[in-house]
Design an enzyme around this catalytic site. Structure first.
Site, PDB file in Angstrom:
ATOM      1  N   ASP A  43       0.716  -1.287  -0.065  1.00  0.00           N
ATOM      2  CA  ASP A  43      -0.103   0.016  -0.050  1.00  0.00           C
ATOM      3  C   ASP A  43       0.727   1.229  -0.025  1.00  0.00           C
ATOM      4  OD1 ASP A  43      -2.457  -1.562   0.136  1.00  0.00           O
ATOM      5  OD2 ASP A  43      -1.913  -1.648   2.368  1.00  0.00           O
ATOM      6  N   LYS A  46       2.245   1.969  -5.230  1.00  0.00           N
ATOM      7  CA  LYS A  46       3.015   1.350  -6.208  1.00  0.00           C
ATOM      8  C   LYS A  46       2.275   1.676  -7.579  1.00  0.00           C
ATOM      9  CE  LYS A  46       3.337  -2.258  -4.120  1.00  0.00           C
ATOM     10  NZ  LYS A  46       2.775  -2.177  -3.027  1.00  0.00           N
ATOM     11  N   GLY A  70      -3.957  -4.498  -4.582  1.00  0.00           N
ATOM     12  CA  GLY A  70      -4.788  -3.684  -4.833  1.00  0.00           C
ATOM     13  C   GLY A  70      -4.071  -2.295  -5.391  1.00  0.00           C
ATOM     14  N   HIS A  71      -4.094  -2.197  -6.725  1.00  0.00           N
ATOM     15  CA  HIS A  71      -3.462  -0.765  -7.005  1.00  0.00           C
ATOM     16  C   HIS A  71      -4.377  -0.070  -7.565  1.00  0.00           C
ATOM     17  CE1 HIS A  71       0.813  -3.264  -7.871  1.00  0.00           C
ATOM     18  NE2 HIS A  71       0.424  -3.116  -6.659  1.00  0.00           N
ATOM     19  N   GLN A 251       2.424  -6.157  -2.968  1.00  0.00           N
ATOM     20  CA  GLN A 251       2.752  -6.024  -1.409  1.00  0.00           C
ATOM     21  C   GLN A 251       3.996  -5.396  -1.289  1.00  0.00           C
ATOM     22  OE1 GLN A 251       1.765  -9.545  -2.500  1.00  0.00           O
ATOM     23  NE2 GLN A 251      -0.222  -8.900  -2.594  1.00  0.00           N
TER      24      GLN A 251
HETATM   25  P1  IMP Z   1      -2.595 -12.765   2.114  1.00  0.00           P
HETATM   26  O1  IMP Z   1      -1.687 -12.177   1.095  1.00  0.00           O
HETATM   27  O2  IMP Z   1      -3.989 -12.943   1.613  1.00  0.00           O
HETATM   28  O3  IMP Z   1      -2.524 -14.158   2.488  1.00  0.00           O
HETATM   29  O4  IMP Z   1      -2.431 -11.885   3.617  1.00  0.00           O
HETATM   30  C1  IMP Z   1      -1.207 -12.184   4.190  1.00  0.00           C
HETATM   31  C2  IMP Z   1      -1.006 -10.746   4.748  1.00  0.00           C
HETATM   32  O5  IMP Z   1      -0.576  -9.848   3.907  1.00  0.00           O
HETATM   33  C3  IMP Z   1      -2.092 -10.114   5.520  1.00  0.00           C
HETATM   34  O6  IMP Z   1      -1.551  -9.193   6.561  1.00  0.00           O
HETATM   35  C4  IMP Z   1      -2.412  -8.983   4.675  1.00  0.00           C
HETATM   36  O7  IMP Z   1      -3.071  -8.044   4.955  1.00  0.00           O
HETATM   37  C5  IMP Z   1      -1.432  -8.612   3.887  1.00  0.00           C
HETATM   38  N1  IMP Z   1      -1.568  -8.153   2.288  1.00  0.00           N
HETATM   39  C6  IMP Z   1      -1.664  -9.221   1.381  1.00  0.00           C
HETATM   40  N2  IMP Z   1      -1.843  -8.256   0.245  1.00  0.00           N
HETATM   41  C7  IMP Z   1      -1.534  -7.193   0.641  1.00  0.00           C
HETATM   42  C8  IMP Z   1      -1.538  -5.805  -0.083  1.00  0.00           C
HETATM   43  O8  IMP Z   1      -1.589  -5.733  -1.332  1.00  0.00           O
HETATM   44  N3  IMP Z   1      -1.327  -4.607   0.723  1.00  0.00           N
HETATM   45  C9  IMP Z   1      -1.180  -4.748   1.943  1.00  0.00           C
HETATM   46  N4  IMP Z   1      -1.171  -5.761   2.733  1.00  0.00           N
HETATM   47  C10 IMP Z   1      -1.485  -7.061   1.905  1.00  0.00           C
END
Ligand code: IMP
Length: 471
Positions: A43, A46, A70-71, A251
């Site tokens: 977040d 990017k 999420g972009h 991420q």
């Molecule tokens: P998962 O990727 O859904 O398995 O989540 C694992 C961890 O990564 C959690 O803390 C999510 O909130 C975080 N996370 C996954 N994708 C994103 C992203 O695009 N932005 C911020 N946090 C993310």
């Protein structure tokens, strides 16, 4: 700076490319291949930076993750939220790849495709999915949710998209890849997935019925045909032909499964190294790295966060409100805190980001003074390196330096010299500490609200092909 786009692309055969001789690229005239990564917990903004840089490249490749990302991109009166498809798709003519390192739920892909088409974004013949990428089956999302429920207060706080179970299947060598959708082995693979996960879901499991899953897979296979290709080969051929590729990380470094705050991480390699394994392009062919750093820190989900301003603390609530810190994917409020240079230095090292884009500086406009964490105090000792041990990180107390704020609007500023002196000093302070150059400063969510500070470094990175946004 205008540039002429070359068109060295080869068409993408469906599923399997027959062998063809590779041309060697002449390194002296070759374009630059660059990887862009998040320097915090995701977040960082990017999407906007990729949108800014992508006109200087011929292709944008996502190399890890799935629709957990999420972009957000805003320009003129338009607003796009992309979860799977690279933000580069918004650049006309740009080729975009969902690489082998990704886990892809086909329905979410089709939904995104539809919304792009409805907004007039043409994707024909320029969007490719790796035949080696893994299919994120609906059952994985069910398992993800069930596990989080079971973990209770110890939950990871995942996006509930099924990312962890999909990567788990991949590493256990029991996943279903895109190419498997066209294989006679498909039914057996689905039976295997179902028999492994059904007991865990018990009566809750809806996605474990193999017969109906097989019908859905056949339908996906048909609809995905125009997109599925041996993208590793395609990208290498583009590079051979002199094209330049931007690798889009999702991420951030601290969510990387190897380098992040394990186990509170995602299940893929979000760092620069992932670009190679997740795309099929050797590390020797990637020429540069750019990081994206938010002017403060946020985190979604559970896990340690040394500079967090607890809910109810006015500064944290202010950052959340002014920075609109709510998840693009889940809508969850993000945890907010001051900038942490221990983390940023770590990201600088892991990703070798000599150049970074500083985002959301305008969110700091209303502070009399701004705190920056320069070290941690752990068990009485001052530490400047990011610790691997979760317990130590949980005990880490931030050591802050306090810098004067500028208490003045910077939102929408497009020239560095128009920033207040204290804001310019803030940027210089970060550059000094990180021994890196802030090439871009983002002063608002819109494409136009950008300062290109180090044009020379960006031109070096993009071989002089960067188009700066209109003032
Ligand atoms: P998962 O990727 O859904 O398995 O989540 C694992 C961890 O990564 C959690 O803390 C999510 O909130 C975080 N996370 C996954 N994708 C994103 C992203 O695009 N932005 C911020 N946090 C993310």
């Amino acid at each position: 700076m205008a540039y002429a786009r070359q068109a060295p692309f080869v068409s993408a055969p469906i599923c399997y490319c027959p062998g063809a001789p590779m041309r060697r690229r002449d390194k002296s005239t070759a374009m630059s291949n660059t990887v862009l990564t998040g320097m915090q917990w995701g977040d960082e903004g990017k999407g906007k930076i990729i949108d800014l840089l992508s006109p200087a490249f011929d292709a944008v490749v996502r190399y890890q993750g799935g629709n957990n990302a999420g972009h957000t991109v805003k320009f003129s009166d338009r607003h796009f939220a992309l979860h799977l498809i690279p933000s580069g798709i918004l650049t006309p003519g740009m080729h975009c790849v969902l690489g082998n390192g990704m886990v892809i739920p086909p329905d979410a892909f089709f939904e995104e495709l539809e919304s792009l088409r409805a907004s007039g974004v043409e994707t024909e013949e320029r969007l490719w999915i790796s035949d080696r990428a893994h299919v994120l089956l609906p059952i994985y999302a069910e398992v993800d949710k069930a596990r989080e429920l079971q973990l209770g207060t110890g939950r990871i706080g995942t996006t509930a998209r099924g990312i962890g179970p999909a990567y788990e299947a991949k590493i256990a060598r029991q996943g279903v890849r895109m190419c498997d959708l066209y294989s006679e082995r498909l039914e057996g693979l689905l039976m295997n997935v179902s028999s492994r996960l059904r007991p865990e879901l018990g009566s809750l499991g809806r996605g474990s019925d193999v017969a109906s899953l097989l019908i859905r897979c056949r339908d996906w296979a048909e609809r995905l045909k125009p997109f599925v290709a041996d993208t590793g080969r395609l990208i290498n051929e583009w590079i051979d032909a002199g094209s330049s590729v931007l690798f889009e990380g999702a991420q951030g470094v601290l969510l990387d499964v190897d380098h992040g705050t394990y186990p509170f991480v995602t299940s893929s390699n979000a760092t620069a190294g992932g670009a190679s394994t997740g795309s099929g392009v050797a590390p020797t062919r990637i020429d540069g790295s750019i990081g994206v750093l938010k002017a403060y820190t946020t985190r979604v989900g559970s896990g340690p966060f040394p500079t967090e301003l607890a809910e109810g603390e006015p500064d944290g609530d202010f950052l959340r409100r002014r920075g609109n810190e709510f998840g693009t994917t889940t809508g969850r409020p993000r945890r907010c805190g001051w900038l942490d240079l221990v983390i940023a230095r770590y990201a600088r090292r892991v990703n070798d980001t000599e150049i970074f884009a500083l985002t959301k500086i305008d969110v700091l406009d209303r502070f009399e003074s701004i705190k920056v964490c320069v070290a941690y105090r752990i068990d009485g000792e001052e530490v400047r390196d990011f610790p691997s041990d979760l317990g130590r990180l949980e005990r880490a107390e931030p050591v802050y330096e306090e810098l004067p704020g500028w208490n003045q609007e910077t939102a929408g500023t497009t020239r560095f010299e128009d920033l207040p002196e204290n804001a310019r000093d803030y940027v210089a302070y970060l550059e000094d500490d990180l021994e890196a150059s802030a090439a871009v400063i983002s002063t608002g969510p819109r494409r136009e609200e950008t300062i290109v500070l180090d044009q020379a470094r960006l031109e070096q990175l993009t071989r002089g092909r960067l188009q700066t946004p209109p003032p």
